[in-house]
Design an enzyme around this catalytic site. Structure first.
Site, PDB file in Angstrom:
ATOM      1  N   LYS A  97       1.366  -4.580 -12.680  1.00 41.27           N
ATOM      2  CA  LYS A  97       1.943  -5.541 -12.128  1.00 41.27           C
ATOM      3  C   LYS A  97       0.615  -6.488 -11.420  1.00 41.27           C
ATOM      4  O   LYS A  97       0.929  -7.667 -11.531  1.00 41.27           O
ATOM      5  CB  LYS A  97       2.948  -5.266 -10.925  1.00 41.27           C
ATOM      6  CG  LYS A  97       3.940  -4.325 -11.404  1.00 41.27           C
ATOM      7  CD  LYS A  97       4.837  -3.971 -10.153  1.00 41.27           C
ATOM      8  CE  LYS A  97       6.020  -3.030 -10.580  1.00 41.27           C
ATOM      9  NZ  LYS A  97       6.687  -2.520  -9.469  1.00 41.27           N
ATOM     10  N   HIS A 118       2.068   9.525  -0.362  1.00 40.23           N
ATOM     11  CA  HIS A 118       3.402  10.175  -0.744  1.00 40.23           C
ATOM     12  C   HIS A 118       4.099  10.654   0.625  1.00 40.23           C
ATOM     13  O   HIS A 118       3.325  10.973   1.508  1.00 40.23           O
ATOM     14  CB  HIS A 118       2.916  11.642  -1.348  1.00 40.23           C
ATOM     15  CG  HIS A 118       1.902  11.385  -2.305  1.00 40.23           C
ATOM     16  ND1 HIS A 118       0.421  11.994  -1.696  1.00 40.23           N
ATOM     17  CD2 HIS A 118       1.207  11.271  -3.419  1.00 40.23           C
ATOM     18  CE1 HIS A 118      -0.504  12.012  -2.442  1.00 40.23           C
ATOM     19  NE2 HIS A 118       0.203  11.468  -3.710  1.00 40.23           N
TER      20      HIS A 118
END
Ligand SMILES: CC(C)(COP(=O)(O)OP(=O)(O)OC[C@H]1O[C@@H](n2cnc3c(N)ncnc32)[C@H](O)[C@@H]1OP(=O)(O)O)[C@@H](O)C(=O)NCCC(=O)NCCS
Length: 118
Positions: free
Chosen positions: A62, A104
């Site tokens: 991206k 995470h």
């Protein structure tokens, strides 16, 4: 100057399911160096690592503005940790001028990439 930014978030449960179903999934996402690191991990850490790399590579694609495709495949991108643990980005084996951060939780992994002009 900043050239691009990219952000991605991935559900760990989805990655664990795909990884359990077929080893081809991780082979499609992780480079051989990354796979070696993955193989040394156990249980939940494997899922975290795979999901983190998946998010990192989508975030990188991206930031480049191409998305994942012919111009930028998962295996073109490598995220290798420095001795301190800080991840560093490589594209087609060349170091990338930019920054990456991976995180995470129990349920998701996310990554952010900032690319600088050469
Ligand atoms: C860009 C890409 C990474 C999007 O990933 P995604 O997980 O489908 O979608 P996300 O929700 O993370 O991101 C979507 C956003 O990315 C952005 N985006 C799309 N194309 C982009 C590009 N070329 N450059 C930068 N950003 C882009 C858009 O803002 C889009 O949101 P919007 O349509 O609401 O504006 C795309 O290349 C892709 O679909 N990759 C998946 C590759 C694959 O094989 N996946 C399956 C593995 S099992």
């Amino acid at each position: 100057m900043i050239q691009g930014i990219g952000l991605d978030i991935v559900e760990l449960e989805r990655v664990a399911r795909l990884d359990k179903r077929n080893s081809k999934f991780r082979e499609r996402i992780l480079s051989s160096s990354e796979l070696q690191i993955y193989e040394k991990m156990s249980g939940h850490r494997k899922t975290e690592y795979l999901a983190g790399r998946f998010a990192a590579k989508e975030a990188f694609s991206k930031a480049r503005g191409t998305g994942i495709g012919q111009d930028c495949g998962f295996l073109d991108i490598e995220v290798i940790a420095e001795p301190s643990g800080r991840p560093a980005l490589y594209f087609r084996r060349q170091p990338v001028k930019g920054f990456i951060s991976i995180t995470h939780t129990q349920t998701v992994a996310a990554a952010q990439v900032i690319l600088m002009e050469d």
